[in-house]
Design a protein around this motif. Structure first.
Motif, PDB file in Angstrom:
ATOM      1  N   UNK A   1       9.600  -8.517   9.190  1.00  0.00           N
ATOM      2  CA  UNK A   1       9.813  -7.096   9.511  1.00  0.00           C
ATOM      3  C   UNK A   1      10.407  -6.313   8.337  1.00  0.00           C
ATOM      4  N   UNK A   2      10.522  -6.947   7.173  1.00  0.00           N
ATOM      5  CA  UNK A   2      11.129  -6.297   6.016  1.00  0.00           C
ATOM      6  C   UNK A   2      10.183  -6.390   4.824  1.00  0.00           C
ATOM      7  N   UNK A   3       9.858  -5.236   4.227  1.00  0.00           N
ATOM      8  CA  UNK A   3       8.975  -5.188   3.061  1.00  0.00           C
ATOM      9  C   UNK A   3       9.738  -4.567   1.899  1.00  0.00           C
ATOM     10  N   UNK A   4       9.835  -5.305   0.809  1.00  0.00           N
ATOM     11  CA  UNK A   4      10.433  -4.782  -0.420  1.00  0.00           C
ATOM     12  C   UNK A   4       9.334  -4.614  -1.451  1.00  0.00           C
ATOM     13  N   UNK A   5       9.164  -3.400  -1.951  1.00  0.00           N
ATOM     14  CA  UNK A   5       8.127  -3.120  -2.948  1.00  0.00           C
ATOM     15  C   UNK A   5       8.801  -2.984  -4.304  1.00  0.00           C
ATOM     16  N   UNK A   6       8.586  -3.946  -5.184  1.00  0.00           N
ATOM     17  CA  UNK A   6       9.125  -3.898  -6.540  1.00  0.00           C
ATOM     18  C   UNK A   6       8.135  -3.135  -7.417  1.00  0.00           C
ATOM     19  N   UNK A   7       8.601  -2.072  -8.037  1.00  0.00           N
ATOM     20  CA  UNK A   7       7.705  -1.174  -8.746  1.00  0.00           C
ATOM     21  C   UNK A   7       7.204  -0.075  -7.832  1.00  0.00           C
ATOM     22  N   UNK A   8       8.076   0.376  -6.923  1.00  0.00           N
ATOM     23  CA  UNK A   8       7.663   1.302  -5.862  1.00  0.00           C
ATOM     24  C   UNK A   8       7.286   2.678  -6.371  1.00  0.00           C
TER      25      UNK A   8
ATOM     26  N   UNK B   1       0.046  -2.437  14.682  1.00  0.00           N
ATOM     27  CA  UNK B   1       0.101  -3.808  14.175  1.00  0.00           C
ATOM     28  C   UNK B   1       1.467  -4.176  13.593  1.00  0.00           C
ATOM     29  N   UNK B   2       2.358  -3.215  13.431  1.00  0.00           N
ATOM     30  CA  UNK B   2       3.666  -3.508  12.843  1.00  0.00           C
ATOM     31  C   UNK B   2       4.684  -3.806  13.942  1.00  0.00           C
ATOM     32  N   UNK B   3       5.586  -4.741  13.689  1.00  0.00           N
ATOM     33  CA  UNK B   3       6.618  -5.044  14.693  1.00  0.00           C
ATOM     34  C   UNK B   3       7.656  -3.928  14.767  1.00  0.00           C
ATOM     35  N   UNK B   4       8.380  -3.884  15.870  1.00  0.00           N
ATOM     36  CA  UNK B   4       9.443  -2.894  16.034  1.00  0.00           C
ATOM     37  C   UNK B   4      10.517  -3.114  14.976  1.00  0.00           C
ATOM     38  N   UNK B   5      11.075  -2.031  14.486  1.00  0.00           N
ATOM     39  CA  UNK B   5      12.141  -2.131  13.497  1.00  0.00           C
ATOM     40  C   UNK B   5      11.672  -2.435  12.099  1.00  0.00           C
ATOM     41  N   UNK B   6      10.382  -2.221  11.813  1.00  0.00           N
ATOM     42  CA  UNK B   6       9.868  -2.492  10.477  1.00  0.00           C
ATOM     43  C   UNK B   6      10.546  -1.561   9.460  1.00  0.00           C
TER      44      UNK B   6
ATOM     45  N   UNK C   1      21.435  -6.781 -10.241  1.00  0.00           N
ATOM     46  CA  UNK C   1      20.936  -5.507  -9.727  1.00  0.00           C
ATOM     47  C   UNK C   1      20.000  -5.725  -8.535  1.00  0.00           C
ATOM     48  N   UNK C   2      19.190  -6.774  -8.597  1.00  0.00           N
ATOM     49  CA  UNK C   2      18.279  -7.037  -7.493  1.00  0.00           C
ATOM     50  C   UNK C   2      19.036  -7.453  -6.235  1.00  0.00           C
ATOM     51  N   UNK C   3      20.069  -8.279  -6.404  1.00  0.00           N
ATOM     52  CA  UNK C   3      20.858  -8.692  -5.242  1.00  0.00           C
ATOM     53  C   UNK C   3      21.491  -7.480  -4.571  1.00  0.00           C
ATOM     54  N   UNK C   4      22.005  -6.543  -5.381  1.00  0.00           N
ATOM     55  CA  UNK C   4      22.606  -5.332  -4.813  1.00  0.00           C
ATOM     56  C   UNK C   4      21.544  -4.450  -4.157  1.00  0.00           C
ATOM     57  N   UNK C   5      20.369  -4.353  -4.783  1.00  0.00           N
ATOM     58  CA  UNK C   5      19.310  -3.494  -4.246  1.00  0.00           C
ATOM     59  C   UNK C   5      18.795  -3.992  -2.906  1.00  0.00           C
ATOM     60  N   UNK C   6      18.774  -5.315  -2.703  1.00  0.00           N
ATOM     61  CA  UNK C   6      18.202  -5.884  -1.484  1.00  0.00           C
ATOM     62  C   UNK C   6      19.156  -5.862  -0.299  1.00  0.00           C
ATOM     63  N   UNK C   7      20.393  -5.490  -0.507  1.00  0.00           N
ATOM     64  CA  UNK C   7      21.379  -5.528   0.584  1.00  0.00           C
ATOM     65  C   UNK C   7      20.972  -4.729   1.817  1.00  0.00           C
ATOM     66  N   UNK C   8      20.326  -3.543   1.676  1.00  0.00           N
ATOM     67  CA  UNK C   8      19.963  -2.795   2.886  1.00  0.00           C
ATOM     68  C   UNK C   8      19.025  -3.536   3.832  1.00  0.00           C
ATOM     69  N   UNK C   9      18.372  -4.601   3.362  1.00  0.00           N
ATOM     70  CA  UNK C   9      17.442  -5.334   4.217  1.00  0.00           C
ATOM     71  C   UNK C   9      18.131  -6.438   5.013  1.00  0.00           C
ATOM     72  N   UNK C  10      19.452  -6.489   4.968  1.00  0.00           N
ATOM     73  CA  UNK C  10      20.217  -7.453   5.751  1.00  0.00           C
ATOM     74  C   UNK C  10      19.859  -8.881   5.347  1.00  0.00           C
ATOM     75  N   UNK C  11      19.948  -9.797   6.256  1.00  0.00           N
ATOM     76  CA  UNK C  11      19.678 -11.202   5.955  1.00  0.00           C
ATOM     77  C   UNK C  11      18.378 -11.685   6.583  1.00  0.00           C
TER      78      UNK C  11
ATOM     79  N   UNK D   1      14.339 -12.436   6.798  1.00  0.00           N
ATOM     80  CA  UNK D   1      13.274 -12.783   5.848  1.00  0.00           C
ATOM     81  C   UNK D   1      12.538 -11.516   5.434  1.00  0.00           C
ATOM     82  N   UNK D   2      12.143 -11.466   4.175  1.00  0.00           N
ATOM     83  CA  UNK D   2      11.450 -10.276   3.673  1.00  0.00           C
ATOM     84  C   UNK D   2      10.182 -10.676   2.925  1.00  0.00           C
ATOM     85  N   UNK D   3       9.276  -9.703   2.813  1.00  0.00           N
ATOM     86  CA  UNK D   3       8.080  -9.852   1.989  1.00  0.00           C
ATOM     87  C   UNK D   3       8.295  -9.019   0.737  1.00  0.00           C
ATOM     88  N   UNK D   4       8.400  -9.671  -0.403  1.00  0.00           N
ATOM     89  CA  UNK D   4       8.597  -8.979  -1.680  1.00  0.00           C
ATOM     90  C   UNK D   4       7.241  -8.805  -2.345  1.00  0.00           C
TER      91      UNK D   4
END
Length: 453
Positions: free
Chosen positions: A3-10, A31-36, A90-100, A102-105
Protein backbone atom coordinates in the motif's frame (compact mmCIF):
# COMPACT_ATOMS: atom_id res chain seq x y z
CA UNK A 1 -0.84 -6.09 -1.68
CA UNK A 2 1.66 -3.32 -0.94
CA UNK A 3 0.00 0.00 0.00
CA UNK A 4 3.06 2.28 -0.09
CA UNK A 5 4.75 3.55 -3.28
CA UNK A 6 7.99 5.53 -3.15
CA UNK A 7 9.04 7.10 -6.45
CA UNK A 8 12.76 7.92 -6.54
CA UNK A 9 13.29 10.61 -9.14
CA UNK A 10 9.72 11.84 -8.76
CA UNK A 11 10.41 15.20 -10.41
CA UNK A 12 11.34 13.57 -13.73
CA UNK A 13 9.36 12.98 -16.89
CA UNK A 14 8.85 9.24 -16.26
CA UNK A 15 6.98 9.90 -13.04
CA UNK A 16 4.64 12.54 -14.47
CA UNK A 17 4.11 11.04 -17.92
CA UNK A 18 3.75 7.35 -17.04
CA UNK A 19 3.78 6.39 -13.36
CA UNK A 20 1.19 8.73 -11.89
CA UNK A 21 -1.19 8.22 -14.85
CA UNK A 22 -0.73 4.47 -14.29
CA UNK A 23 -1.66 4.87 -10.63
CA UNK A 24 -4.65 7.04 -11.58
CA UNK A 25 -5.96 4.35 -13.95
CA UNK A 26 -5.66 1.74 -11.20
CA UNK A 27 -7.55 4.08 -8.90
CA UNK A 28 -10.27 4.66 -11.51
CA UNK A 29 -10.84 0.90 -11.76
CA UNK A 30 -10.83 0.28 -8.01
CA UNK A 31 -7.61 -1.73 -8.12
CA UNK A 32 -5.77 0.12 -5.34
CA UNK A 33 -6.13 -0.91 -1.69
CA UNK A 34 -7.58 1.46 0.90
CA UNK A 35 -5.05 3.84 2.40
CA UNK A 36 -2.72 3.79 -0.61
CA UNK A 37 0.03 6.41 -0.24
CA UNK A 38 2.63 7.78 -2.66
CA UNK A 39 5.87 9.46 -1.63
CA UNK A 40 7.84 11.40 -4.22
CA UNK A 41 11.57 11.74 -3.59
CA UNK A 42 13.93 13.93 -5.63
CA UNK A 43 16.86 16.34 -5.26
CA UNK A 44 14.82 19.45 -5.99
CA UNK A 45 13.52 21.54 -3.07
CA UNK A 46 9.78 21.33 -2.65
CA UNK A 47 6.80 20.80 -0.40
CA UNK A 48 3.79 18.50 -0.38
CA UNK A 49 1.54 21.25 -1.72
CA UNK A 50 3.92 22.37 -4.46
CA UNK A 51 4.42 18.76 -5.58
CA UNK A 52 0.67 18.17 -5.64
CA UNK A 53 0.05 21.26 -7.74
CA UNK A 54 2.77 20.29 -10.20
CA UNK A 55 1.53 16.71 -10.53
CA UNK A 56 -2.10 17.84 -10.84
CA UNK A 57 -1.13 19.85 -13.91
CA UNK A 58 0.80 16.92 -15.38
CA UNK A 59 -2.01 14.44 -14.71
CA UNK A 60 -4.51 16.73 -16.37
CA UNK A 61 -2.26 16.68 -19.44
CA UNK A 62 -1.24 13.02 -19.55
CA UNK A 63 -4.42 11.39 -18.19
CA UNK A 64 -7.05 13.81 -19.48
CA UNK A 65 -9.43 10.98 -20.38
CA UNK A 66 -9.76 9.81 -16.79
CA UNK A 67 -12.49 10.74 -14.37
CA UNK A 68 -11.34 13.93 -12.59
CA UNK A 69 -12.30 12.28 -9.29
CA UNK A 70 -9.70 9.54 -9.88
CA UNK A 71 -7.03 12.13 -10.64
CA UNK A 72 -7.97 14.13 -7.57
CA UNK A 73 -7.80 11.01 -5.40
CA UNK A 74 -4.25 10.29 -6.58
CA UNK A 75 -3.19 13.89 -5.93
CA UNK A 76 -4.51 13.48 -2.40
CA UNK A 77 -2.24 10.46 -1.89
CA UNK A 78 0.94 12.43 -2.68
CA UNK A 79 3.65 13.59 -0.34
CA UNK A 80 7.10 14.88 -1.17
CA UNK A 81 10.57 14.78 0.38
CA UNK A 82 13.80 16.28 -0.88
CA UNK A 83 16.73 13.86 -0.72
CA UNK A 84 19.83 12.69 -2.53
CA UNK A 85 18.86 9.12 -3.46
CA UNK A 86 22.49 8.00 -3.12
CA UNK A 87 22.72 9.22 0.51
CA UNK A 88 21.55 6.56 2.98
CA UNK A 89 20.87 9.00 5.84
CA UNK A 90 18.84 11.32 3.65
CA UNK A 91 16.90 8.38 2.25
CA UNK A 92 16.15 6.99 5.71
CA UNK A 93 14.78 10.39 6.75
CA UNK A 94 12.80 10.78 3.51
CA UNK A 95 11.09 7.39 3.89
CA UNK A 96 9.81 8.04 7.42
CA UNK A 97 6.34 9.26 6.29
CA UNK A 98 5.65 5.76 4.93
CA UNK A 99 5.76 4.26 8.44
CA UNK A 100 6.99 0.69 8.80
CA UNK A 101 4.80 -0.92 6.15
CA UNK A 102 6.33 -2.73 3.20
CA UNK A 103 6.83 -0.37 0.28
CA UNK A 104 7.41 -0.52 -3.47
CA UNK A 105 10.42 1.63 -4.37
CA UNK A 106 10.25 2.64 -8.03
CA UNK A 107 13.62 3.75 -9.43
CA UNK A 108 12.51 6.40 -11.95
CA UNK A 109 16.16 7.37 -12.31
CA UNK A 110 18.96 7.47 -14.89
CA UNK A 111 20.60 4.02 -15.14
CA UNK A 112 23.88 5.42 -13.80
CA UNK A 113 22.15 6.08 -10.45
CA UNK A 114 20.62 2.61 -9.99
CA UNK A 115 23.51 1.14 -8.01
CA UNK A 116 24.03 4.03 -5.54
CA UNK A 117 20.25 4.32 -5.05
CA UNK A 118 19.95 0.62 -4.27
CA UNK A 119 22.84 0.82 -1.81
CA UNK A 120 21.26 3.76 0.00
CA UNK A 121 17.87 2.01 0.13
CA UNK A 122 19.49 -1.08 1.59
CA UNK A 123 21.42 0.95 4.16
CA UNK A 124 18.29 2.90 5.06
CA UNK A 125 16.68 -0.39 6.07
CA UNK A 126 13.51 -1.08 4.09
CA UNK A 127 10.61 -2.75 5.92
CA UNK A 128 10.21 -6.50 5.46
CA UNK A 129 8.37 -7.42 2.27
CA UNK A 130 9.44 -4.32 0.36
CA UNK A 131 10.17 -4.52 -3.36
CA UNK A 132 12.05 -2.55 -6.03
CA UNK A 133 11.13 -1.72 -9.63
CA UNK A 134 13.94 -1.01 -12.10
CA UNK A 135 13.34 0.42 -15.57
CA UNK A 136 15.38 -0.40 -18.64
CA UNK A 137 18.15 -0.20 -19.61
CA UNK A 138 19.44 -2.62 -17.00
CA UNK A 139 23.14 -1.78 -17.13
CA UNK A 140 25.18 -0.28 -19.93
CA UNK A 141 26.92 -3.55 -20.87
CA UNK A 142 27.32 -7.11 -19.62
CA UNK A 143 29.78 -6.23 -16.85
CA UNK A 144 27.56 -3.50 -15.39
CA UNK A 145 24.46 -5.72 -15.61
CA UNK A 146 26.32 -8.47 -13.77
CA UNK A 147 27.45 -5.98 -11.12
CA UNK A 148 23.85 -4.80 -10.62
CA UNK A 149 22.66 -8.39 -10.33
CA UNK A 150 25.30 -9.13 -7.68
CA UNK A 151 24.23 -6.06 -5.75
CA UNK A 152 20.58 -7.11 -5.93
CA UNK A 153 21.40 -10.64 -4.76
CA UNK A 154 23.44 -9.34 -1.83
CA UNK A 155 21.15 -6.56 -0.66
CA UNK A 156 17.58 -7.55 -1.58
CA UNK A 157 17.27 -10.98 -3.18
CA UNK A 158 16.02 -11.72 -6.68
CA UNK A 159 12.38 -12.18 -5.63
CA UNK A 160 12.19 -8.58 -4.35
CA UNK A 161 13.25 -6.92 -7.61
CA UNK A 162 11.13 -6.28 -10.73
CA UNK A 163 13.09 -5.43 -13.88
CA UNK A 164 10.25 -4.24 -16.06
CA UNK A 165 9.82 -3.91 -19.79
CA UNK A 166 6.54 -2.18 -20.56
CA UNK A 167 6.32 -3.94 -23.94
CA UNK A 168 5.51 -7.14 -22.03
CA UNK A 169 2.53 -5.39 -20.45
CA UNK A 170 0.93 -4.70 -23.84
CA UNK A 171 -2.25 -6.71 -24.43
CA UNK A 172 -1.32 -7.56 -28.02
CA UNK A 173 2.05 -8.93 -26.93
CA UNK A 174 0.44 -11.18 -24.34
CA UNK A 175 -2.12 -12.25 -26.94
CA UNK A 176 0.78 -13.79 -28.83
CA UNK A 177 0.82 -16.54 -26.19
CA UNK A 178 -2.85 -17.29 -26.75
CA UNK A 179 -2.45 -17.25 -30.51
CA UNK A 180 0.47 -19.67 -30.38
CA UNK A 181 -0.36 -22.08 -27.62
CA UNK A 182 -4.15 -22.34 -27.87
CA UNK A 183 -4.41 -22.89 -31.65
CA UNK A 184 -3.12 -26.11 -33.14
CA UNK A 185 -3.34 -24.67 -36.64
CA UNK A 186 -0.56 -22.20 -35.81
CA UNK A 187 1.59 -24.14 -33.35
CA UNK A 188 1.92 -27.01 -35.81
CA UNK A 189 3.34 -24.63 -38.44
CA UNK A 190 5.44 -22.56 -36.02
CA UNK A 191 8.87 -23.90 -37.05
CA UNK A 192 11.61 -23.69 -39.64
CA UNK A 193 9.98 -26.16 -42.03
CA UNK A 194 7.09 -23.74 -42.60
CA UNK A 195 8.37 -20.26 -41.68
CA UNK A 196 10.61 -18.32 -44.06
CA UNK A 197 11.41 -15.38 -41.77
CA UNK A 198 10.04 -13.39 -38.85
CA UNK A 199 10.17 -9.59 -38.70
CA UNK A 200 9.71 -7.63 -35.49
CA UNK A 201 9.41 -3.95 -36.29
CA UNK A 202 9.03 -0.80 -34.20
CA UNK A 203 9.24 2.23 -36.48
CA UNK A 204 8.15 5.73 -35.47
CA UNK A 205 7.50 9.08 -37.09
CA UNK A 206 8.70 10.66 -33.84
CA UNK A 207 12.15 12.20 -34.01
CA UNK A 208 14.36 12.97 -31.01
CA UNK A 209 11.68 15.14 -29.33
CA UNK A 210 14.05 16.67 -26.76
CA UNK A 211 15.39 13.36 -25.40
CA UNK A 212 19.04 13.92 -26.35
CA UNK A 213 20.20 13.55 -22.74
CA UNK A 214 19.20 9.89 -22.73
CA UNK A 215 19.00 8.88 -26.37
CA UNK A 216 22.36 10.20 -27.59
CA UNK A 217 24.11 7.97 -25.06
CA UNK A 218 22.21 4.84 -26.09
CA UNK A 219 20.92 4.92 -29.66
CA UNK A 220 18.37 2.68 -31.35
CA UNK A 221 20.20 -0.59 -30.68
CA UNK A 222 20.33 -0.20 -26.90
CA UNK A 223 17.11 1.78 -26.56
CA UNK A 224 14.93 -0.75 -28.37
CA UNK A 225 16.57 -3.94 -29.62
CA UNK A 226 18.65 -4.90 -26.57
CA UNK A 227 15.54 -5.09 -24.40
CA UNK A 228 12.10 -4.61 -26.02
CA UNK A 229 12.57 -6.40 -29.35
CA UNK A 230 14.65 -9.26 -27.92
CA UNK A 231 11.86 -9.85 -25.41
CA UNK A 232 9.28 -9.95 -28.20
CA UNK A 233 11.49 -12.40 -30.10
CA UNK A 234 11.55 -14.64 -27.03
CA UNK A 235 7.76 -14.86 -26.95
CA UNK A 236 7.62 -15.59 -30.69
CA UNK A 237 10.33 -18.25 -30.62
CA UNK A 238 10.04 -19.96 -27.22
CA UNK A 239 9.02 -23.58 -26.76
CA UNK A 240 5.66 -24.38 -25.19
CA UNK A 241 6.00 -23.79 -21.43
CA UNK A 242 4.65 -26.31 -18.94
CA UNK A 243 2.50 -23.51 -17.52
CA UNK A 244 2.31 -19.73 -17.60
CA UNK A 245 3.89 -19.47 -14.17
CA UNK A 246 6.76 -17.01 -13.77
CA UNK A 247 9.37 -19.77 -13.58
CA UNK A 248 8.18 -21.78 -16.57
CA UNK A 249 7.64 -18.76 -18.81
CA UNK A 250 11.00 -17.18 -18.00
CA UNK A 251 12.86 -20.49 -18.32
CA UNK A 252 11.63 -20.86 -21.88
CA UNK A 253 12.51 -17.25 -22.74
CA UNK A 254 16.00 -17.84 -21.41
CA UNK A 255 16.35 -20.90 -23.66
CA UNK A 256 15.76 -18.65 -26.68
CA UNK A 257 18.32 -16.04 -25.60
CA UNK A 258 20.94 -18.72 -24.98
CA UNK A 259 20.37 -20.16 -28.46
CA UNK A 260 20.81 -16.85 -30.31
CA UNK A 261 24.01 -16.89 -32.37
CA UNK A 262 26.78 -14.55 -31.16
CA UNK A 263 28.21 -12.67 -34.13
CA UNK A 264 31.80 -12.49 -35.30
CA UNK A 265 32.94 -9.05 -36.56
CA UNK A 266 32.42 -10.26 -40.13
CA UNK A 267 28.87 -11.36 -39.32
CA UNK A 268 28.17 -7.95 -37.78
CA UNK A 269 28.96 -6.45 -41.21
CA UNK A 270 26.60 -8.89 -42.88
CA UNK A 271 23.68 -9.05 -40.46
CA UNK A 272 23.42 -5.59 -38.89
CA UNK A 273 22.57 -2.15 -40.20
CA UNK A 274 22.81 1.25 -38.52
CA UNK A 275 21.91 4.72 -39.72
CA UNK A 276 20.78 8.12 -38.49
CA UNK A 277 18.33 10.57 -39.94
CA UNK A 278 19.31 13.64 -41.89
CA UNK A 279 17.21 16.73 -42.49
CA UNK A 280 13.80 16.14 -44.03
CA UNK A 281 10.06 16.52 -43.61
CA UNK A 282 7.57 14.35 -41.77
CA UNK A 283 4.22 15.40 -43.12
CA UNK A 284 4.12 19.19 -42.88
CA UNK A 285 6.83 19.30 -40.21
CA UNK A 286 10.44 20.15 -41.04
CA UNK A 287 12.90 18.02 -39.08
CA UNK A 288 16.58 18.95 -38.67
CA UNK A 289 19.30 16.36 -39.09
CA UNK A 290 19.88 14.29 -35.95
CA UNK A 291 23.43 15.61 -35.68
CA UNK A 292 21.98 19.16 -35.49
CA UNK A 293 19.40 18.40 -32.80
CA UNK A 294 19.93 20.28 -29.50
CA UNK A 295 22.04 18.29 -27.04
CA UNK A 296 23.42 15.84 -29.61
CA UNK A 297 27.16 15.21 -29.87
CA UNK A 298 27.73 14.28 -33.56
CA UNK A 299 31.08 12.65 -32.68
CA UNK A 300 29.27 9.84 -30.89
CA UNK A 301 27.85 8.58 -34.20
CA UNK A 302 24.64 7.58 -32.42
CA UNK A 303 22.29 5.63 -34.67
CA UNK A 304 18.56 6.38 -34.88
CA UNK A 305 17.84 3.33 -37.05
CA UNK A 306 19.05 -0.17 -36.28
CA UNK A 307 18.39 -3.56 -37.82
CA UNK A 308 19.78 -6.86 -36.55
CA UNK A 309 19.10 -10.21 -38.20
CA UNK A 310 19.28 -12.84 -35.48
CA UNK A 311 19.56 -16.60 -35.84
CA UNK A 312 18.31 -19.02 -33.20
CA UNK A 313 20.40 -22.16 -33.47
CA UNK A 314 18.06 -24.80 -32.10
CA UNK A 315 15.91 -27.63 -33.44
CA UNK A 316 12.85 -25.48 -34.13
CA UNK A 317 14.40 -22.40 -35.75
CA UNK A 318 17.75 -23.22 -37.37
CA UNK A 319 18.13 -21.23 -40.59
CA UNK A 320 15.18 -18.85 -40.00
CA UNK A 321 16.17 -15.16 -39.89
CA UNK A 322 14.58 -13.08 -37.13
CA UNK A 323 14.81 -9.49 -38.36
CA UNK A 324 14.61 -6.94 -35.52
CA UNK A 325 14.17 -3.42 -36.87
CA UNK A 326 13.61 -0.05 -35.22
CA UNK A 327 13.94 3.57 -36.28
CA UNK A 328 12.94 7.16 -35.61
CA UNK A 329 11.82 10.02 -37.87
CA UNK A 330 10.43 7.64 -40.49
CA UNK A 331 7.59 8.08 -42.97
CA UNK A 332 5.05 6.07 -41.00
CA UNK A 333 4.43 4.44 -37.66
CA UNK A 334 4.69 0.68 -37.90
CA UNK A 335 4.75 -1.61 -34.87
CA UNK A 336 4.20 -5.24 -35.72
CA UNK A 337 5.31 -8.84 -35.49
CA UNK A 338 5.10 -10.47 -38.93
CA UNK A 339 5.46 -14.23 -39.45
CA UNK A 340 6.19 -14.88 -43.13
CA UNK A 341 5.36 -18.46 -44.08
CA UNK A 342 7.11 -20.35 -46.87
CA UNK A 343 5.34 -20.67 -50.23
CA UNK A 344 3.57 -23.91 -51.04
CA UNK A 345 5.95 -26.54 -52.53
CA UNK A 346 3.93 -26.93 -55.73
CA UNK A 347 1.43 -24.50 -57.27
CA UNK A 348 -1.16 -25.92 -59.67
CA UNK A 349 -2.44 -22.50 -60.67
CA UNK A 350 -0.85 -21.33 -63.91
CA UNK A 351 -2.42 -17.89 -64.32
CA UNK A 352 -0.43 -16.12 -61.65
CA UNK A 353 1.76 -16.54 -58.58
CA UNK A 354 0.53 -17.08 -55.04
CA UNK A 355 1.55 -14.63 -52.32
CA UNK A 356 3.11 -16.38 -49.29
CA UNK A 357 0.90 -16.24 -46.21
CA UNK A 358 1.76 -13.62 -43.58
CA UNK A 359 0.40 -13.51 -40.03
CA UNK A 360 0.74 -10.04 -38.47
CA UNK A 361 0.18 -8.83 -34.93
CA UNK A 362 -0.31 -5.07 -35.12
CA UNK A 363 0.92 -4.08 -31.69
CA UNK A 364 -0.26 -0.49 -31.40
CA UNK A 365 -3.61 -1.09 -33.15
CA UNK A 366 -4.31 -4.26 -31.13
CA UNK A 367 -5.26 -6.26 -34.24
CA UNK A 368 -4.25 -9.49 -35.92
CA UNK A 369 -4.30 -10.06 -39.70
CA UNK A 370 -3.68 -13.09 -41.90
CA UNK A 371 -2.98 -12.88 -45.65
CA UNK A 372 -4.46 -15.79 -47.61
CA UNK A 373 -4.72 -16.74 -51.28
CA UNK A 374 -8.23 -17.25 -52.67
CA UNK A 375 -9.81 -17.40 -56.12
CA UNK A 376 -10.83 -14.02 -57.46
CA UNK A 377 -13.94 -13.14 -59.42
CA UNK A 378 -13.74 -13.37 -63.20
CA UNK A 379 -11.13 -15.65 -64.74
CA UNK A 380 -11.16 -19.21 -63.50
CA UNK A 381 -8.36 -20.21 -61.17
CA UNK A 382 -6.97 -16.70 -60.92
CA UNK A 383 -5.58 -16.11 -57.44
CA UNK A 384 -5.98 -12.96 -55.45
CA UNK A 385 -5.03 -12.05 -51.91
CA UNK A 386 -7.58 -11.84 -49.09
CA UNK A 387 -6.80 -10.40 -45.69
CA UNK A 388 -8.53 -11.69 -42.58
CA UNK A 389 -8.49 -8.84 -40.08
CA UNK A 390 -9.72 -9.00 -36.51
CA UNK A 391 -9.44 -6.72 -33.49
CA UNK A 392 -8.05 -8.26 -30.33
CA UNK A 393 -9.64 -7.80 -26.93
CA UNK A 394 -8.59 -4.51 -25.43
CA UNK A 395 -6.99 -4.58 -22.01
CA UNK A 396 -8.76 -2.58 -19.32
CA UNK A 397 -5.31 -1.48 -18.17
CA UNK A 398 -2.47 0.01 -20.22
CA UNK A 399 0.97 -1.56 -19.97
CA UNK A 400 2.40 0.60 -17.19
CA UNK A 401 -0.67 0.16 -14.99
CA UNK A 402 -0.61 -3.60 -15.47
CA UNK A 403 3.07 -3.95 -14.61
CA UNK A 404 2.76 -1.62 -11.62
CA UNK A 405 -0.16 -3.69 -10.33
CA UNK A 406 1.90 -6.87 -10.77
CA UNK A 407 4.73 -5.37 -8.70
CA UNK A 408 2.34 -4.26 -5.95
CA UNK A 409 0.91 -7.80 -5.86
CA UNK A 410 4.29 -9.52 -6.09
CA UNK A 411 3.57 -11.24 -9.44
CA UNK A 412 6.88 -11.42 -11.32
CA UNK A 413 5.59 -13.30 -14.40
CA UNK A 414 6.18 -10.34 -16.73
CA UNK A 415 9.36 -9.12 -15.04
CA UNK A 416 12.83 -9.81 -16.48
CA UNK A 417 14.88 -12.33 -14.51
CA UNK A 418 18.56 -11.71 -13.74
CA UNK A 419 19.85 -14.35 -16.18
CA UNK A 420 17.63 -12.98 -18.99
CA UNK A 421 19.12 -9.52 -18.53
CA UNK A 422 22.66 -10.87 -18.80
CA UNK A 423 22.01 -13.11 -21.81
CA UNK A 424 20.55 -10.16 -23.71
CA UNK A 425 23.83 -8.29 -23.23
CA UNK A 426 25.82 -11.33 -24.43
CA UNK A 427 23.90 -11.09 -27.72
CA UNK A 428 24.33 -7.33 -28.15
CA UNK A 429 27.89 -6.76 -26.93
CA UNK A 430 29.63 -8.30 -29.98
CA UNK A 431 27.61 -5.86 -32.11
CA UNK A 432 28.45 -2.78 -30.06
CA UNK A 433 32.15 -3.72 -29.98
CA UNK A 434 32.21 -4.22 -33.73
CA UNK A 435 30.41 -0.94 -34.36
CA UNK A 436 32.88 0.88 -32.14
CA UNK A 437 35.65 -0.64 -34.27
CA UNK A 438 34.05 0.76 -37.44
CA UNK A 439 32.09 -2.27 -38.65
CA UNK A 440 28.72 -1.70 -40.39
CA UNK A 441 29.45 1.96 -41.20
CA UNK A 442 26.88 4.53 -40.13
CA UNK A 443 24.53 5.38 -43.00
CA UNK A 444 22.08 8.27 -43.33
CA UNK A 445 18.45 8.51 -44.39
CA UNK A 446 16.25 11.60 -44.83
CA UNK A 447 13.75 12.23 -42.04
CA UNK A 448 10.32 11.27 -43.33
CA UNK A 449 11.64 8.49 -45.56
CA UNK A 450 11.32 4.70 -45.25
CA UNK A 451 14.81 4.52 -43.76
CA UNK A 452 18.14 3.41 -45.22
CA UNK A 453 18.13 1.22 -48.31
Amino acid sequence: MIRRLAILGAAGDLSARYLLPAVARLQAQGQLPAGFAILGIARQPGSDEAFRRQMAERLARHAADLDPAARAAVIGMLRYRQADVSDAEQMAAALQPLDDEALLAYLALPPSVYAPAMRSLSAAGLPAGSRLVIEKPFGQDLASAQALNRLIAEQFGEAAVFRIDHFLGMQTVQNLLGLRFANRVFETLWRAAHVARIEITWEETLALEGRAGYYDASGALLDMIQNHLLQLMCLVAMEVPLSLSARDLRDRKLDVLRAVRRFTPEEVDRYTLRARYGAGRIGARAVPAYAQEPGVDPRRNTETFSQVTCFIDNWRWTGVPFILRTGKALARDRQEIAIHFRPVPHLAFEENEATPNVLRLLLAQERVTLNLNVLGAGDRFYLQEAVLDSPLAESPLPAYSRLLLDALRGDCTLAIRCDEAEEAWRIIEPITRAWQAGRAPLREYPAGSAGPA
